[in-house]
Write a protein that holds these residues in place. Structure first.
Motif, mmCIF file in Angstrom:
data_model
loop_
_atom_site.group_PDB
_atom_site.id
_atom_site.type_symbol
_atom_site.label_atom_id
_atom_site.label_comp_id
_atom_site.label_asym_id
_atom_site.label_seq_id
_atom_site.Cartn_x
_atom_site.Cartn_y
_atom_site.Cartn_z
ATOM 1 N N LEU A 1 6.869 -13.078 12.403
ATOM 2 C CA LEU A 1 7.784 -11.931 12.359
ATOM 3 C C LEU A 1 7.185 -10.758 13.129
ATOM 4 C CD1 LEU A 1 8.786 -11.894 8.575
ATOM 5 C CD2 LEU A 1 10.034 -12.960 10.453
ATOM 6 N N ASP A 2 8.043 -9.802 13.476
ATOM 7 C CA ASP A 2 7.538 -8.555 14.032
ATOM 8 C C ASP A 2 6.688 -7.869 12.985
ATOM 9 O OD1 ASP A 2 8.902 -8.993 16.392
ATOM 10 O OD2 ASP A 2 10.661 -7.836 15.758
ATOM 11 N N ALA A 3 5.690 -7.117 13.428
ATOM 12 C CA ALA A 3 4.774 -6.474 12.494
ATOM 13 C C ALA A 3 5.463 -5.394 11.675
ATOM 14 C CB ALA A 3 3.594 -5.892 13.250
ATOM 15 N N LEU A 4 5.130 -5.320 10.397
ATOM 16 C CA LEU A 4 5.674 -4.294 9.509
ATOM 17 C C LEU A 4 4.748 -3.096 9.449
ATOM 18 C CD1 LEU A 4 7.483 -3.072 7.347
ATOM 19 C CD2 LEU A 4 6.379 -4.549 5.659
ATOM 20 N N ILE A 5 3.466 -3.350 9.228
ATOM 21 C CA ILE A 5 2.496 -2.264 9.046
ATOM 22 C C ILE A 5 1.759 -1.997 10.364
ATOM 23 C CG2 ILE A 5 0.463 -1.506 7.758
ATOM 24 C CD1 ILE A 5 1.383 -3.271 5.463
ATOM 25 N N PRO B 1 0.834 -1.210 0.000
ATOM 26 C CA PRO B 1 0.000 0.000 0.000
ATOM 27 C C PRO B 1 0.866 1.256 0.000
ATOM 28 C CG PRO B 1 -0.812 -1.597 1.609
ATOM 29 C CD PRO B 1 0.506 -2.120 1.106
ATOM 30 N N LYS B 2 0.441 2.247 -0.748
ATOM 31 C CA LYS B 2 1.223 3.486 -0.875
ATOM 32 C C LYS B 2 1.363 4.208 0.465
ATOM 33 C CE LYS B 2 -0.095 4.146 -5.709
ATOM 34 N NZ LYS B 2 -0.816 2.870 -5.807
ATOM 35 N N SER B 3 0.486 3.915 1.405
ATOM 36 C CA SER B 3 0.532 4.580 2.705
ATOM 37 C C SER B 3 1.714 4.126 3.554
ATOM 38 C CB SER B 3 -0.772 4.321 3.477
ATOM 39 O OG SER B 3 -0.970 2.926 3.660
ATOM 40 N N VAL B 4 2.310 3.001 3.202
ATOM 41 C CA VAL B 4 3.448 2.484 3.970
ATOM 42 C C VAL B 4 4.716 3.204 3.518
ATOM 43 C CG1 VAL B 4 4.738 0.447 4.675
ATOM 44 C CG2 VAL B 4 2.315 0.241 4.088
#
Length: 434
Positions: free
Chosen positions: A430-434, A169-172
């Motif tokens: 994994l640890d969260a990215l978003i 997503p562009k918001s990331v």
């Protein structure tokens, strides 16, 4: 490609082309009378405006002719083996690459993983300075890594190409993704390597990659797991550099079978290499006609479910996620609170909610109507269980399906059920990215 405006010559060329089609068809029918009729025209050839640039697989070659689509040596002896061609003298593509390119049809052939490993090992034996571009798929980061390969290439110069970045997503923010990838490779043998974001579909990502490739005057190799997007990247770079994107790409695994030399200038080149099979990918458990669900080009979507304990979410007819137990409770009124689970998936992937106690029954009842579905209708399954005793943001990745993001808490129990395969479907926390 026509090299003359003379109408008479054009007519002669057309007649010769038609005769070639007839001859190839007769040859094909003699070899296999009951096979489907597929023409193999010599439409892809080395027609760069200047010799010595572009796909130089057979340029000034003194050895056997190779397929410019997959890099395999052409042969007419065994149609089951890579490199089979109906006519080596007239064809630049093997029949397998031809069918993939023009018919989007996979020709099953015997492909040996050990051949791929031998190629990488041979490259690594050189004492000369070389650079590896290690391509990983951002949508399937855990599934596109090979730690043993990272150890093997760590003795040489390495650049990590984080591909398919446009799926996010562009918001990331890109800086957030960059820091995430750096942390993810902290325990790798190639930790600290230069990282470049790439996408074969966006010029903004291709332009800096071409500049990087053209700035190096020693051997460069594009490596990585199958379908990470290596060949598509090179084709995009060729197109950006006003050259012919001749490498055959597809949704099928192992499209490239041997090294393919690509010259961006007469003295600057890069090698495309075969991809190692994604043994731990969910696509292995499905038929190739469903692979568009796993290898796609559109931005991923986020689907949020508020779940109570005892509920499951199905990915088509492939696998399912279950919130087993650990219902959160409002401390003020002692009422149960639903937990948010964010699913990051291909927009085409259908998700369906059901009760966990009904999950097996739901699958058995609908396994023939669900899409995408498993290759075998009587597949066995294995369950990955996750227990939590603290509060943190988590991502659970299923290779090929994306990931589930949520905040854990004490007493939470989750399960991911996937089909059993020879090597197992990779499920990672994994640890969260978003």
């Amino acid at each position: 490609m026509k090299f003359s405006n003379n109408d008479k010559l054009n007519d002669i060329e057309k007649q010769l082309e038609n005769l070639e089609d007839v001859a190839l068809q007769i040859n094909s029918n003699i070899a296999e009378p009951n096979s489907s009729k597929v023409k193999q025209r010599s439409k892809v050839s080395l027609t760069e405006p200047k010799p010595g640039i572009g796909n130089t697989t057979n340029y000034k070659s003194v050895g056997p002719k190779k397929c410019i689509g997959c890099g395999k040596q052409l042969q007419m002896d065994d149609k089951r083996l890579p490199g089979f061609s109906l006519d080596i003298a007239k064809q630049d593509l093997c029949l397998r690459c031809f069918k993939i390119k023009y018919y989007n049809k996979l020709v099953e052939q015997e492909i040996n993983d050990e051949d791929f490993i031998a190629i990488i090992d041979e490259i690594n034996q050189t004492k000369n300075k070389i650079r590896y571009y290690y391509v990983v798929d951002m949508f399937d980061l855990p599934g596109s890594r090979l730690t043993w390969l990272e150890k093997l290439i760590s003795k040489k110069e390495v650049v990590i190409l984080v591909n398919k970045i446009d799926l996010f997503p562009k918001s990331v923010k890109k800086l957030k993704i960059l820091n995430y990838v750096k942390k993810y490779f902290e325990d790798s043998a190639i930790a600290g390597s230069k990282i470049i974001f790439t996408s074969s579909l966006k010029v903004d990502y291709i332009s800096p990659l071409v500049s990087e490739l053209k700035s190096i005057d020693y051997d460069q190799y594009i490596i990585g797991i199958s379908n990470a997007g290596k060949s598509s990247l090179i084709n995009a770079c060729l197109k950006f550099n006003h050259q012919i994107p001749s490498i055959v790409t597809s949704k099928y695994v192992n499209t490239t079978l041997d090294k393919i030399k690509i010259n961006f200038t007469e003295n600057n080149y890069v090698y495309d290499t075969p991809g190692l099979v994604k043994h731990n990918h969910i696509a292995i458990a499905t038929a190739p006609n469903y692979w568009d669900f796993f290898f796609f080009q559109k931005e991923i979507k986020q689907v949020t479910y508020q779940l109570n304990a005892g509920q499951s979410i199905f990915y088509g007819g492939l696998a399912w996620f279950s919130f087993v137990e650990g219902q959160a409770v409002n401390e003020k009124n002692n009422k149960p609170i639903k937990t948010n689970f964010h699913f990051y998936v291909n927009k085409q992937m259908p998700l369906h909610r059901t009760k966990k106690v009904n999950a097996q029954h739901y699958f058995k009842k609908n396994r023939y109507s669900l899409s995408p579905r498993l290759l075998s209708s009587d597949s066995d399954f294995e369950v990955h269980t996750f227990l939590y005793n603290d509060d943190k943001k988590i991502d659970l990745h299923i290779s090929g399906l994306g990931w589930i993001s949520f905040r854990s808490y004490k007493g939470m129990k989750l399960e991911i059920t996937v089909p059993k395969t020879e090597y197992g479907i990779r499920v990672s926390e994994l640890d969260a990215l978003i």
